[in-house]
Design a protein around this motif. Structure first.
Motif, short mmCIF file in Angstrom:
data_model
loop_
_atom_site.label_atom_id
_atom_site.label_comp_id
_atom_site.label_asym_id
_atom_site.label_seq_id
_atom_site.Cartn_x
_atom_site.Cartn_y
_atom_site.Cartn_z
N SER A 168 -22.51 -29.73 -20.29
CA SER A 168 -22.36 -28.50 -21.07
C SER A 168 -21.99 -28.85 -22.50
N ASP A 223 -33.71 -29.61 -14.29
CA ASP A 223 -34.22 -29.91 -15.63
C ASP A 223 -33.18 -30.57 -16.53
N ILE A 224 -31.90 -30.39 -16.20
CA ILE A 224 -30.85 -30.82 -17.14
C ILE A 224 -30.00 -31.96 -16.61
N LYS A 228 -31.36 -30.08 -22.80
CA LYS A 228 -30.96 -28.82 -22.17
C LYS A 228 -29.64 -29.03 -21.43
N THR A 229 -28.86 -27.95 -21.34
CA THR A 229 -27.53 -28.04 -20.72
C THR A 229 -27.29 -26.83 -19.81
N ASP A 267 -31.24 -33.32 -28.34
CA ASP A 267 -31.31 -31.87 -28.15
C ASP A 267 -31.67 -31.52 -26.70
N SER A 269 -25.86 -24.22 -20.49
CA SER A 269 -26.15 -22.97 -21.20
C SER A 269 -27.53 -22.45 -20.83
N ASN A 270 -28.51 -23.35 -20.80
CA ASN A 270 -29.88 -22.96 -20.46
C ASN A 270 -30.01 -22.53 -19.00
N GLU A 287 -33.04 -20.04 -18.24
CA GLU A 287 -34.16 -20.63 -18.98
C GLU A 287 -34.64 -21.93 -18.35
N ASN A 288 -33.74 -22.60 -17.62
CA ASN A 288 -34.08 -23.87 -16.97
C ASN A 288 -33.42 -23.96 -15.60
#
Length: 256
Positions: free
Chosen positions: A92, A78-79, A64-65, A62, A67-68, A73-74
């Protein structure tokens, strides 16, 4: 390492080899030219994420991608997933298609990606963006973030129809958001020795945007993708792989 050169690979038509081109150039820059490369998958179809083998980890853990990132959001940092030496991926998933709908009402919606990239741009030599096959807000964000746009285009008649629409989008972004955006040229993909393919390729070459390379059809390109490597690494004698290597050399000569 200075600030990265940011390059979008864009065409509103699907199936023209955008993702393959991003993967090939990324692999070659990292392995052959020893450059630090970040590939950003901003296509909800997430083909680049899939072929680089990251999808199972994202779903199982799960993670983060993009999208975040696009929802603020990030941060990109972070991803980011390390793929190989010198080669990273900002992945993505299909959820990115919902994010694009939400961007319509977002503040400064056209430059969300630009701001995200600005935080990591000094950590890479090149940032390569795989755009969706559309002229929507995700593509506009990619173009707004980029120093160059390279246009993969298939050697078939329908490609000529869509070229003008994409050129209009690029022109609008240049005038309204990113006046530093330059067109790196066309990459003509999946060429064959048929009259139709040759005639279409010649028509594309007559456009004011220069054609960088022509990539012939080859099963080795698909096989190399499955093996998660560049075509040149998979088969150093393959003509398509040699042309992708030539394209990668051209990219190394691009300046901010």
């Amino acid at each position: 390492m200075g600030k990265a050169v940011v390059i979008s690979f864009a065409n509103q038509k699907g199936g023209v080899g955008k993702t393959t081109t991003v993967s090939e150039v990324g692999e070659n820059l990292a392995r052959v030219y020893d450059k630090k490369v970040l590939m950003i998958d901003i296509d909800p179809q997430s083909s680049l994420t899939t072929i680089k083998g990251a999808m199972p980890q994202i779903l199982n853990e799960d993670l983060k991608t993009m999208s975040n990132v696009m929802m603020k959001e990030n941060d990109l940092s972070d991803i980011i997933l390390p793929i190989k030496k010198n080669l990273d991926l900002a992945p993505s998933t299909l959820f990115l298609s919902d994010v694009e709908l939400n961007l319509v009402s977002a503040t400064m919606r056209e430059i969300i990606l630009q701001k995200a990239i600005s935080k990591i741009v000094d950590q890479y030599d090149y940032v390569l963006i795989d755009c969706p096959p559309s002229r929507g807000l995700l593509t506009v964000n990619a173009l707004a973030s980029s120093d160059y746009v390279i246009i993969p285009v298939q050697s078939e008649y329908q490609a000529l129809i869509g070229m003008q629409l994409l050129k209009n989008t690029i022109k609008n972004v240049q005038h309204e958001i990113n006046n530093n955006l330059k067109v790196g040229g066309y990459v003509i993909t999946m060429t064959s020795h048929t009259n139709h393919s040759n005639e279409t390729a010649e028509s594309i070459k007559q456009d004011k945007f220069n054609t960088i390379v022509e990539i012939p059809r080859s099963i080795d390109v698909a096989d190399a993708g499955v093996a998660n490597m560049s075509t040149h690494e998979y088969n150093s004698d393959n003509k398509a792989g040699l042309q992708y290597l030539r394209l990668s050399k051209h990219v190394t000569e691009m300046e901010k």
